[in-house]
Design a protein around this motif. Structure first.
Motif: not given
Length: 185
Positions: A167-175, A152-156, A160-162
């Motif tokens: 915020e996309v990274y933060a959503q991955a962590v929240d998920g 999740v962290l690495q994919g986040g 986010a870069r894509a």
């Protein structure tokens, strides 16, 4: 001078990758001359290995600080997952997995591989503690969950870069934390 060479190489590897990190760029970034560089290191691969190992060590030290301590296991995992990160820049160790030259060289690849193996094992241990202390349901598989959290962290970072949006990274962590909460007792 050795430290400046290592730090400059770390930055360049993170920004440009192995091929884009030329000895000339390292010398310019560090302010070192060619003689100084070759006095401390046999060549670019030797210096790159020192830089990669330093990035890997830093990642382990930071993670260990967050994953140990007196807080409950789930609180420690939450602190680790929610740590301030430069999501759009990516993980300095994780980005190396996308570098074919680093991954093709067993010596350069080793610290990357070992760091992620350590992180999965360390997270699995904290998750096992959470399970044994009654914070998480006994059906939760600590090893599989730890691997999922690292993914999740690495994919986040990638997402986010894509998207060009941290915020996309933060959503991955929240998920991920939401999924863990579903196994909380």
């Amino acid at each position: 001078m050795r430290e400046r060479l290592i730090e400059s190489t770390r930055e360049l590897l993170w920004e440009r990758g192995y091929v884009g990190t030329s000895p000339k760029a390292i010398q310019q970034r560090s302010g070192a001359g060619q003689g100084s560089m070759y006095h401390h290191f046999r060549g670019k691969p030797d210096l790159a290995l020192a830089a990669i190992a330093r990035s890997a060590d830093d990642m382990r030290v930071r993670a260990e600080a967050e994953l140990s301590g007196s807080a409950s296991p789930l609180q420690r995992i939450t602190v680790y997952l929610r740590r301030e990160r430069d999501a759009l820049r990516g993980c300095p160790v994780g980005r190396l997995t996308q570098d074919p030259d680093v991954m093709a060289d067993p010596e350069l690849r080793r610290p990357v591989e070992e760091t992620f193996a350590w992180l999965r094992t360390r997270l699995a241990g904290v998750l096992a503690d959470a399970r044994s202390q009654g914070e998480l349901d006994a059906s939760l598989d600590p090893a599989a969950t730890a691997t999922a959290l690292v993914a999740v962290l690495q994919g986040g970072y990638v997402l986010a870069r894509a998207a060009g949006d941290a915020e996309v990274y933060a959503q991955a962590v929240d998920g991920a934390l939401g999924l863990l909460a579903g196994h909380a007792r």
